[in-house]
Design an enzyme around this catalytic site. Structure first.
Site, PDB file in Angstrom:
ATOM      1  N   ASP A  94     -79.535 -45.477 -44.113  1.00 40.20           N
ATOM      2  CA  ASP A  94     -79.676 -45.719 -45.546  1.00 40.20           C
ATOM      3  C   ASP A  94     -81.160 -45.851 -45.898  1.00 40.20           C
ATOM      4  O   ASP A  94     -81.890 -46.614 -45.252  1.00 40.20           O
ATOM      5  CB  ASP A  94     -78.920 -47.036 -45.868  1.00 40.20           C
ATOM      6  CG  ASP A  94     -78.733 -47.271 -47.347  1.00 40.20           C
ATOM      7  OD1 ASP A  94     -78.742 -46.294 -48.116  1.00 40.20           O
ATOM      8  OD2 ASP A  94     -78.536 -48.448 -47.728  1.00 40.20           O
ATOM      9  N   HIS A  95     -81.606 -45.116 -46.882  1.00 36.33           N
ATOM     10  CA  HIS A  95     -82.998 -45.201 -47.364  1.00 36.33           C
ATOM     11  C   HIS A  95     -84.051 -45.006 -46.280  1.00 36.33           C
ATOM     12  O   HIS A  95     -85.002 -45.816 -46.166  1.00 36.33           O
ATOM     13  CB  HIS A  95     -83.252 -46.536 -48.081  1.00 36.33           C
ATOM     14  CG  HIS A  95     -82.501 -46.669 -49.360  1.00 36.33           C
ATOM     15  ND1 HIS A  95     -82.851 -46.022 -50.512  1.00 36.33           N
ATOM     16  CD2 HIS A  95     -81.375 -47.357 -49.657  1.00 36.33           C
ATOM     17  CE1 HIS A  95     -81.988 -46.308 -51.477  1.00 36.33           C
ATOM     18  NE2 HIS A  95     -81.061 -47.107 -50.972  1.00 36.33           N
ATOM     19  N   GLU A 146     -82.840 -37.931 -52.374  1.00 34.45           N
ATOM     20  CA  GLU A 146     -82.750 -38.624 -53.674  1.00 34.45           C
ATOM     21  C   GLU A 146     -83.745 -38.061 -54.675  1.00 34.45           C
ATOM     22  O   GLU A 146     -84.908 -37.820 -54.355  1.00 34.45           O
ATOM     23  CB  GLU A 146     -82.969 -40.139 -53.498  1.00 34.45           C
ATOM     24  CG  GLU A 146     -82.886 -40.893 -54.821  1.00 34.45           C
ATOM     25  CD  GLU A 146     -82.669 -42.405 -54.667  1.00 34.45           C
ATOM     26  OE1 GLU A 146     -82.197 -42.850 -53.600  1.00 34.45           O
ATOM     27  OE2 GLU A 146     -82.970 -43.128 -55.637  1.00 34.45           O
ATOM     28  N   GLY A 191     -78.927 -54.550 -55.691  1.00 33.87           N
ATOM     29  CA  GLY A 191     -78.930 -56.006 -55.780  1.00 33.87           C
ATOM     30  C   GLY A 191     -77.872 -56.575 -56.708  1.00 33.87           C
ATOM     31  O   GLY A 191     -76.987 -55.859 -57.197  1.00 33.87           O
ATOM     32  N   SER A 237     -72.626 -51.828 -56.491  1.00 24.36           N
ATOM     33  CA  SER A 237     -71.850 -53.064 -56.412  1.00 24.36           C
ATOM     34  C   SER A 237     -71.463 -53.519 -57.814  1.00 24.36           C
ATOM     35  O   SER A 237     -72.197 -53.301 -58.783  1.00 24.36           O
ATOM     36  CB  SER A 237     -72.668 -54.165 -55.718  1.00 24.36           C
ATOM     37  OG  SER A 237     -72.549 -54.026 -54.316  1.00 24.36           O
ATOM     38  N   ASN A 277     -72.278 -46.301 -52.726  1.00 25.95           N
ATOM     39  CA  ASN A 277     -72.916 -47.281 -51.834  1.00 25.95           C
ATOM     40  C   ASN A 277     -72.670 -48.717 -52.293  1.00 25.95           C
ATOM     41  O   ASN A 277     -72.979 -49.064 -53.442  1.00 25.95           O
ATOM     42  CB  ASN A 277     -74.430 -47.061 -51.833  1.00 25.95           C
ATOM     43  CG  ASN A 277     -74.839 -45.848 -51.032  1.00 25.95           C
ATOM     44  OD1 ASN A 277     -74.011 -45.033 -50.656  1.00 25.95           O
ATOM     45  ND2 ASN A 277     -76.128 -45.735 -50.775  1.00 25.95           N
ATOM     46  N   ASP A 279     -73.291 -52.693 -50.952  1.00 20.29           N
ATOM     47  CA  ASP A 279     -73.845 -53.663 -50.011  1.00 20.29           C
ATOM     48  C   ASP A 279     -73.779 -55.074 -50.604  1.00 20.29           C
ATOM     49  O   ASP A 279     -73.211 -55.994 -50.010  1.00 20.29           O
ATOM     50  CB  ASP A 279     -75.307 -53.294 -49.680  1.00 20.29           C
ATOM     51  CG  ASP A 279     -75.893 -54.153 -48.583  1.00 20.29           C
ATOM     52  OD1 ASP A 279     -75.158 -54.983 -48.007  1.00 20.29           O
ATOM     53  OD2 ASP A 279     -77.093 -54.020 -48.285  1.00 20.29           O
TER      54      ASP A 279
HETATM   55  P1  13P Z   1     -75.813 -52.532 -54.078  1.00 21.60           P
HETATM   56  O1  13P Z   1     -76.994 -53.424 -53.984  1.00 21.60           O
HETATM   57  O2  13P Z   1     -75.395 -52.308 -55.491  1.00 21.60           O
HETATM   58  O3  13P Z   1     -74.676 -52.964 -53.219  1.00 21.60           O
HETATM   59  O4  13P Z   1     -76.271 -51.077 -53.544  1.00 21.60           O
HETATM   60  C1  13P Z   1     -76.324 -50.792 -52.174  1.00 21.60           C
HETATM   61  C2  13P Z   1     -77.005 -49.503 -51.873  1.00 21.60           C
HETATM   62  O5  13P Z   1     -77.268 -48.678 -52.716  1.00 21.60           O
HETATM   63  C3  13P Z   1     -77.336 -49.258 -50.473  1.00 21.60           C
HETATM   64  O6  13P Z   1     -78.086 -48.108 -50.315  1.00 21.60           O
HETATM   65  O1  G3H Z   2     -80.222 -50.209 -50.662  1.00 23.83           O
HETATM   66  C1  G3H Z   2     -80.466 -51.144 -49.922  1.00 23.83           C
HETATM   67  C2  G3H Z   2     -79.380 -51.779 -49.134  1.00 23.83           C
HETATM   68  O2  G3H Z   2     -78.689 -52.715 -49.899  1.00 23.83           O
HETATM   69  C3  G3H Z   2     -79.936 -52.326 -47.856  1.00 23.83           C
HETATM   70  O3  G3H Z   2     -80.671 -53.456 -48.094  1.00 23.83           O
HETATM   71  O4  G3H Z   2     -82.856 -53.135 -46.949  1.00 23.83           O
HETATM   72  O5  G3H Z   2     -81.955 -55.433 -47.438  1.00 23.83           O
HETATM   73  O6  G3H Z   2     -80.908 -54.017 -45.659  1.00 23.83           O
HETATM   74  P1  G3H Z   2     -81.669 -54.057 -46.948  1.00 23.83           P
HETATM   75 ZN    ZN Z   3     -79.364 -47.662 -51.958  1.00 26.41          ZN
END
Ligand code: 13P
Ligand code: G3H
Ligand code: ZN
Length: 333
Positions: A94-95, A146, A191, A237, A277, A279
């Site tokens: 991710d990212h 992206e 977030g 989220s 996504n 988290d």
């Molecule tokens: P949320 O913070 O909305 O759960 O998004 C997570 C996300 O995009 C992880 O890449």
């Molecule tokens: O997009 C980000 C995800 O929520 C991951 O977050 O970098 O704190 O693990 P993190």
């Molecule tokens: Zn993300």
């Protein structure tokens, strides 16, 4: 060099092709620890839902890259043990913020990587994404890229159009880079504070914040330009208010936390959006459950007694997302 195929993981190609055709989205859940992973696998196995296990750079640093890779390998075997004969599990970075990080994940058995060049000037994003695609595709690893910048609540102009993905760029970007899926910006953000109270209205009955709608017009324009191309939504989220309430009632402090309403994610899942996504919602579920135990049973000090309830709450959340929001249940029999 470890091939994800030997571990029993799959890339996103078939998952996404089926999701786009079937009008549903595949859940991409982040994990950093065992309880999250257990809950994700239990929910996906029970619901026979394809699932993407997402690992961020921060998760790799927190949990150790080697350990996470073996946990994902264990997830496939665990899913089988739970009676899911043909698990459709993807391990995804991710990212990813550099070629080196993406390469390291490809080399360690990831079946998919994201290269996030969205903050770079357009031509640099193209060049970096293309480089990652060229490397990853040699090993049949899929690549998410992206275009457009996800707004943050710290940003004064959260919903400003300039941050949204520009539909006029998507054909050029995807054809120049060869990426397999595209994350777009249509008003979601990362977030638990996706919008400021000023950007929302208030429901007169509940007093809850009601966020502004996502830019579905931009999503539809992108769909028209790239028919059948897999689109990804980050920052999806919903920030369930029942978790926010539990956290606040048990010593936490999350005033005015707000997310993306589920109806909008349901609608997006039916479109070309085939990866969503999540988290923060899992973090909230875990925190709510742990805070409740700490508050109600101050004498408890066996971690299984608070991480166990946290795991159960996360499983409930993941199943809810799969069945009630994304519609991916029964799609990986
Ligand atoms: P949320 O913070 O909305 O759960 O998004 C997570 C996300 O995009 C992880 O890449
Ligand atoms: O997009 C980000 C995800 O929520 C991951 O977050 O970098 O704190 O693990 P993190
Ligand atoms: Zn993300």
């Amino acid at each position: 060099m470890v091939s994800y195929k030997e571990i029993g993981l799959v890339n996103t190609k078939e998952m996404f092709a089926k999701a786009v055709k079937g009008g549903y989205a595949v859940p991409a859940f982040n994990f950093n620890n065992m309880e999250q992973l257990q809950a994700i696998v239990q929910a996906a196995a029970e619901q026979k839902s394809p699932v993407i296990l997402q690992v961020s750079k921060g998760a790799r640093n927190y949990a150790n890259a080697t350990l996470l890779r073996y946990m994902a390998e264990g997830a496939v075997e665990y899913a089988k043990e739970l009676g899911w004969e043909h698990p459709q599990i993807c391990l995804h970075l991710d990212h990813g913020d550099s070629f080196e990080l993406c390469k390291s994940c490809v080399d360690m058995g990831f079946s998919s990587v994201m290269i996030d060049g969205s903050a770079l000037p357009y031509d640099e994003n193209v060049a970096l994404t293309k480089k990652v695609v060229e490397y990853a595709h040699q090993f049949d690893v899929t690549v998410e890229a992206e275009l457009g910048v996800l707004a943050g609540v710290e940003d004064e102009v959260c919903a400003a159009e300039s941050h949204y993905t520009r539909p006029e760029e998507v054909i050029d970007f995807t054809s120049k880079t060869g990426c397999d899926s595209l994350a777009i910006s249509i008003g979601t953000s990362h977030g638990a504070y996706k919008f400021t109270p000023e950007q929302c209205t208030r429901d007169p009955k509940t007093g809850r914040l009601v966020p502004p709608p996502l830019a579905f017009d931009i999503l539809h324009e992108i769909e028209e330009k790239l028919p059948g191309f897999p689109i990804v939504l980050h920052g999806s989220s919903s920030v369930p208010q029942e978790y926010v309430d539990i956290i606040n009632e048990h010593g936490g402090k999350l005033p005015d936390a707000v997310g993306i309403p589920e109806e909008q994610l349901r609608e997006a899942s039916k479109s070309a959006v085939c990866k969503i996504n999540i988290d923060s919602d899992s973090r909230l579920a875990m925190t709510a459950a742990v805070r409740r135990v700490f508050d109600e049973k101050p004498g408890e000090f066996d971690p299984r007694k608070y991480l166990g309830p946290a795991r159960d709450e996360m499983k409930k959340l993941y199943e809810h997302k799969i069945v009630e929001v994304l519609g991916s249940n029964g799609k990986a029999l």
